[in-house]
Design a protein around this motif. Structure first.
Motif, PDB file in Angstrom:
ATOM      1  N   ILE A   1      -6.401  -6.934  -9.450  1.00  0.00           N
ATOM      2  CA  ILE A   1      -7.824  -6.911  -9.810  1.00  0.00           C
ATOM      3  C   ILE A   1      -8.570  -7.989  -9.052  1.00  0.00           C
ATOM      4  CG2 ILE A   1      -9.457  -7.346 -11.687  1.00  0.00           C
ATOM      5  CD1 ILE A   1      -7.486  -6.004 -13.573  1.00  0.00           C
ATOM      6  N   ASP A   2      -7.969  -9.162  -8.956  1.00  0.00           N
ATOM      7  CA  ASP A   2      -8.619 -10.274  -8.242  1.00  0.00           C
ATOM      8  C   ASP A   2      -8.839  -9.929  -6.774  1.00  0.00           C
ATOM      9  OD1 ASP A   2      -9.476 -13.167  -8.138  1.00  0.00           O
ATOM     10  OD2 ASP A   2      -7.805 -13.206  -6.684  1.00  0.00           O
ATOM     11  N   LYS A   3      -7.876  -9.245  -6.193  1.00  0.00           N
ATOM     12  CA  LYS A   3      -7.984  -8.901  -4.762  1.00  0.00           C
ATOM     13  C   LYS A   3      -8.728  -7.583  -4.538  1.00  0.00           C
ATOM     14  CE  LYS A   3      -5.529 -12.395  -3.290  1.00  0.00           C
ATOM     15  NZ  LYS A   3      -6.116 -13.456  -2.439  1.00  0.00           N
ATOM     16  N   ASP A   4      -9.041  -6.887  -5.638  1.00  0.00           N
ATOM     17  CA  ASP A   4      -9.755  -5.619  -5.560  1.00  0.00           C
ATOM     18  C   ASP A   4      -8.989  -4.590  -4.731  1.00  0.00           C
ATOM     19  OD1 ASP A   4     -11.810  -3.890  -6.188  1.00  0.00           O
ATOM     20  OD2 ASP A   4     -13.003  -4.399  -4.415  1.00  0.00           O
ATOM     21  N   TYR A   5      -7.682  -4.502  -5.015  1.00  0.00           N
ATOM     22  CA  TYR A   5      -6.852  -3.533  -4.301  1.00  0.00           C
ATOM     23  C   TYR A   5      -7.088  -2.136  -4.859  1.00  0.00           C
ATOM     24  CZ  TYR A   5      -4.210  -7.298  -2.025  1.00  0.00           C
ATOM     25  OH  TYR A   5      -3.842  -8.368  -1.273  1.00  0.00           O
ATOM     26  N   SER A   6      -6.757  -1.147  -4.064  1.00  0.00           N
ATOM     27  CA  SER A   6      -7.032   0.246  -4.418  1.00  0.00           C
ATOM     28  C   SER A   6      -6.041   0.774  -5.456  1.00  0.00           C
ATOM     29  CB  SER A   6      -6.959   1.127  -3.162  1.00  0.00           C
ATOM     30  OG  SER A   6      -5.611   1.189  -2.690  1.00  0.00           O
ATOM     31  N   ALA A   7      -6.436   1.879  -6.093  1.00  0.00           N
ATOM     32  CA  ALA A   7      -5.550   2.535  -7.071  1.00  0.00           C
ATOM     33  C   ALA A   7      -4.288   3.059  -6.391  1.00  0.00           C
ATOM     34  CB  ALA A   7      -6.292   3.673  -7.764  1.00  0.00           C
ATOM     35  N   LYS A   8      -4.397   3.449  -5.130  1.00  0.00           N
ATOM     36  CA  LYS A   8      -3.236   3.926  -4.397  1.00  0.00           C
ATOM     37  C   LYS A   8      -2.173   2.831  -4.269  1.00  0.00           C
ATOM     38  CE  LYS A   8      -5.562   7.492  -1.658  1.00  0.00           C
ATOM     39  NZ  LYS A   8      -5.880   7.979  -0.290  1.00  0.00           N
ATOM     40  N   THR A   9      -2.616   1.599  -4.136  1.00  0.00           N
ATOM     41  CA  THR A   9      -1.685   0.475  -4.049  1.00  0.00           C
ATOM     42  C   THR A   9      -0.940   0.309  -5.376  1.00  0.00           C
ATOM     43  OG1 THR A   9      -3.035  -0.688  -2.420  1.00  0.00           O
ATOM     44  CG2 THR A   9      -1.494  -2.019  -3.722  1.00  0.00           C
ATOM     45  N   VAL A  10      -1.667   0.459  -6.471  1.00  0.00           N
ATOM     46  CA  VAL A  10      -1.046   0.337  -7.794  1.00  0.00           C
ATOM     47  C   VAL A  10       0.028   1.397  -7.971  1.00  0.00           C
ATOM     48  CG1 VAL A  10      -1.433   0.451 -10.270  1.00  0.00           C
ATOM     49  CG2 VAL A  10      -3.115  -0.687  -8.796  1.00  0.00           C
ATOM     50  N   PHE A  11      -0.274   2.644  -7.581  1.00  0.00           N
ATOM     51  CA  PHE A  11       0.714   3.714  -7.720  1.00  0.00           C
ATOM     52  C   PHE A  11       1.915   3.482  -6.791  1.00  0.00           C
ATOM     53  CE2 PHE A  11      -2.926   6.137  -9.502  1.00  0.00           C
ATOM     54  CZ  PHE A  11      -2.323   6.517 -10.695  1.00  0.00           C
TER      55      PHE A  11
ATOM     56  N   MET B   1     -11.768  -8.011   6.087  1.00  0.00           N
ATOM     57  CA  MET B   1     -10.982  -6.933   6.711  1.00  0.00           C
ATOM     58  C   MET B   1     -10.154  -6.210   5.650  1.00  0.00           C
ATOM     59  SD  MET B   1      -8.149  -7.172   9.766  1.00  0.00           S
ATOM     60  CE  MET B   1      -7.036  -8.117   8.733  1.00  0.00           C
ATOM     61  N   ASN B   2     -10.273  -4.881   5.649  1.00  0.00           N
ATOM     62  CA  ASN B   2      -9.524  -4.096   4.680  1.00  0.00           C
ATOM     63  C   ASN B   2      -8.052  -4.021   5.075  1.00  0.00           C
ATOM     64  OD1 ASN B   2     -11.815  -3.536   3.158  1.00  0.00           O
ATOM     65  ND2 ASN B   2     -12.310  -1.709   4.363  1.00  0.00           N
ATOM     66  N   LEU B   3      -7.194  -4.177   4.077  1.00  0.00           N
ATOM     67  CA  LEU B   3      -5.757  -4.105   4.323  1.00  0.00           C
ATOM     68  C   LEU B   3      -5.262  -2.694   4.064  1.00  0.00           C
ATOM     69  CD1 LEU B   3      -4.569  -7.366   2.514  1.00  0.00           C
ATOM     70  CD2 LEU B   3      -5.003  -7.061   4.957  1.00  0.00           C
ATOM     71  N   SER B   4      -4.166  -2.330   4.724  1.00  0.00           N
ATOM     72  CA  SER B   4      -3.557  -1.041   4.448  1.00  0.00           C
ATOM     73  C   SER B   4      -2.822  -1.118   3.110  1.00  0.00           C
ATOM     74  CB  SER B   4      -2.566  -0.666   5.555  1.00  0.00           C
ATOM     75  OG  SER B   4      -1.464  -1.574   5.553  1.00  0.00           O
ATOM     76  N   ILE B   5      -2.461   0.044   2.578  1.00  0.00           N
ATOM     77  CA  ILE B   5      -1.735   0.076   1.301  1.00  0.00           C
ATOM     78  C   ILE B   5      -0.441  -0.717   1.419  1.00  0.00           C
ATOM     79  CG2 ILE B   5      -0.510   1.564  -0.324  1.00  0.00           C
ATOM     80  CD1 ILE B   5      -2.595   3.715   0.203  1.00  0.00           C
ATOM     81  N   GLU B   6       0.256  -0.556   2.527  1.00  0.00           N
ATOM     82  CA  GLU B   6       1.524  -1.264   2.718  1.00  0.00           C
ATOM     83  C   GLU B   6       1.311  -2.774   2.759  1.00  0.00           C
ATOM     84  OE1 GLU B   6       5.547  -1.720   2.938  1.00  0.00           O
ATOM     85  OE2 GLU B   6       4.420   0.124   2.554  1.00  0.00           O
ATOM     86  N   GLU B   7       0.237  -3.191   3.411  1.00  0.00           N
ATOM     87  CA  GLU B   7      -0.055  -4.626   3.477  1.00  0.00           C
ATOM     88  C   GLU B   7      -0.417  -5.175   2.103  1.00  0.00           C
ATOM     89  OE1 GLU B   7      -1.795  -5.147   8.026  1.00  0.00           O
ATOM     90  OE2 GLU B   7      -3.115  -4.364   6.447  1.00  0.00           O
ATOM     91  N   GLU B   8      -1.153  -4.386   1.327  1.00  0.00           N
ATOM     92  CA  GLU B   8      -1.495  -4.818  -0.027  1.00  0.00           C
ATOM     93  C   GLU B   8      -0.240  -4.920  -0.900  1.00  0.00           C
ATOM     94  OE1 GLU B   8      -6.070  -3.055  -0.318  1.00  0.00           O
ATOM     95  OE2 GLU B   8      -4.474  -2.143  -1.510  1.00  0.00           O
ATOM     96  N   VAL B   9       0.660  -3.959  -0.763  1.00  0.00           N
ATOM     97  CA  VAL B   9       1.911  -3.995  -1.516  1.00  0.00           C
ATOM     98  C   VAL B   9       2.707  -5.233  -1.147  1.00  0.00           C
ATOM     99  CG1 VAL B   9       4.154  -2.866  -1.800  1.00  0.00           C
ATOM    100  CG2 VAL B   9       2.056  -1.509  -1.893  1.00  0.00           C
ATOM    101  N   ARG B  10       2.765  -5.540   0.127  1.00  0.00           N
ATOM    102  CA  ARG B  10       3.531  -6.705   0.567  1.00  0.00           C
ATOM    103  C   ARG B  10       2.909  -8.021   0.085  1.00  0.00           C
ATOM    104  NH1 ARG B  10       5.974  -5.722   6.644  1.00  0.00           N
ATOM    105  NH2 ARG B  10       7.114  -3.798   6.149  1.00  0.00           N
ATOM    106  N   SER B  11       1.589  -8.052  -0.004  1.00  0.00           N
ATOM    107  CA  SER B  11       0.945  -9.270  -0.499  1.00  0.00           C
ATOM    108  C   SER B  11       1.270  -9.491  -1.980  1.00  0.00           C
ATOM    109  CB  SER B  11      -0.573  -9.201  -0.289  1.00  0.00           C
ATOM    110  OG  SER B  11      -1.166  -8.238  -1.155  1.00  0.00           O
ATOM    111  N   VAL B  12       1.435  -8.376  -2.733  1.00  0.00           N
ATOM    112  CA  VAL B  12       1.878  -8.489  -4.126  1.00  0.00           C
ATOM    113  C   VAL B  12       3.296  -9.042  -4.170  1.00  0.00           C
ATOM    114  CG1 VAL B  12       2.475  -7.203  -6.216  1.00  0.00           C
ATOM    115  CG2 VAL B  12       0.379  -6.643  -4.978  1.00  0.00           C
ATOM    116  N   GLY B  13       4.128  -8.579  -3.231  1.00  0.00           N
ATOM    117  CA  GLY B  13       5.490  -9.095  -3.143  1.00  0.00           C
ATOM    118  C   GLY B  13       5.505 -10.586  -2.854  1.00  0.00           C
ATOM    119  N   ASP B  14       4.620 -11.042  -1.964  1.00  0.00           N
ATOM    120  CA  ASP B  14       4.536 -12.478  -1.654  1.00  0.00           C
ATOM    121  C   ASP B  14       4.147 -13.271  -2.901  1.00  0.00           C
ATOM    122  OD1 ASP B  14       5.204 -12.012   0.986  1.00  0.00           O
ATOM    123  OD2 ASP B  14       3.110 -11.881   1.657  1.00  0.00           O
TER     124      ASP B  14
END
Length: 273
Positions: free
Chosen positions: A103-113, A1-14
């Protein structure tokens, strides 16, 4: 399941919160590291993690962290330049951990920005508050040193019973003139002075402003019953004063302190008594 940008950002926070001590250990730059230093760095990583959820609250906490860390660095004698040189290394270490995770989670460039926009201002705020604390502390130390210098630069040296000399060294401005006056009046009272010599031989410039300060000191001393004698007015200074229209006719003066002591028979009086 694809995560939203906000969810990806929060997973980085975790991830940052879970690994904050491991990342803090990777930031170690000295062989002898302290638990306190490790704790400060882990707090820094934790703020990055929290910023992924609430940037505003993290900015407030980072500001407090910067102030506390700045004070800690001051208390431990750590140089500001050394600390700022390590900032890029700390930033790089955190971003390397984020990079590997993204990179491991293959998150989008938008998440990085999105992460860049949230996290970089956080460290900037930490640096700002840290540096401000450092600067404020040094300003306070400089002011204290300045105040101590002014006090120590006005020594009233006793020469005999009721007689003392006040050597003035360096330039005289309004602030220092007030210190000289306060010290002279205080010592005149505590030492019971009937006579004081103000030695101006080490004052490089005597202009109308300096002359007015000297007049004020002389007049104040006379009012409390302490006769004031000026000594050490060099010929070139005297010539400058004449050209400026400065007059000392009503004030007793001598070329040197030794000449004044001989003329006034200070030590002869002390011996005969």
């Amino acid at each position: 399941m694809n995560l939203s940008i906000e969810e990806e950002v929060r997973s980085v926070g975790d991830m940052l919160e879970e690994r904050k001590y491991d990342i803090a250990r990777e930031m170690k730059s000295e062989e002898h590291d302290t638990d306190e230093a490790l704790e400060f760095r882990s707090q820094l990583v934790g703020f990055f993690g929290k910023a992924c959820y609430d940037q505003d609250q993290s900015l407030k906490e980072m500001s407090t962290w910067g102030q506390n860390t700045g004070q800690w660095a001051i208390d431990h004698g750590i140089n500001l330049v050394d600390v700022l040189e390590k900032v890029s290394f700390l930033r790089l270490t955190i971003w390397k951990a984020i990079e590997a995770f993204v990179i491991d989670k293959d998150y989008s460039a938008k998440t990085v920005f999105a992460l860049i926009h949230r996290l970089d201002p956080l460290l900037d705020e930490g640096i700002r508050s840290f540096t401000a604390t450092f600067i404020d502390s040094y300003k306070m130390k400089i002011q204290e040193a300045h105040d101590n210098f002014l006090v120590l630069s006005a020594p009233v040296v006793p020469l005999g019973d009721g007689v003392a000399v006040l050597p003035v060294v360096g330039n005289v401005d309004s602030e220092r003139a007030e210190i000289l006056l306060d010290t002279a009046l205080s010592e005149a009272n505590s030492q019971g002075l009937s006579q004081i010599f103000i030695d101006l031989s080490a004052v490089p410039v005597i202009d109308t402003m300096v002359a007015s300060h000297i007049f004020k000191i002389v007049e104040s001393m006379e009012l409390v019953g302490t006769h004031t004698v000026l000594v050490g007015i060099r010929p070139e200074v005297a010539q400058t004063m004449v050209n400026l229209g400065v007059r000392f006719e009503k004030i007793e003066s001598y070329g040197t302190l030794n000449q004044a002591l001989l003329r006034k028979n200070i030590f002869q009086h002390k011996t005969s008594s």
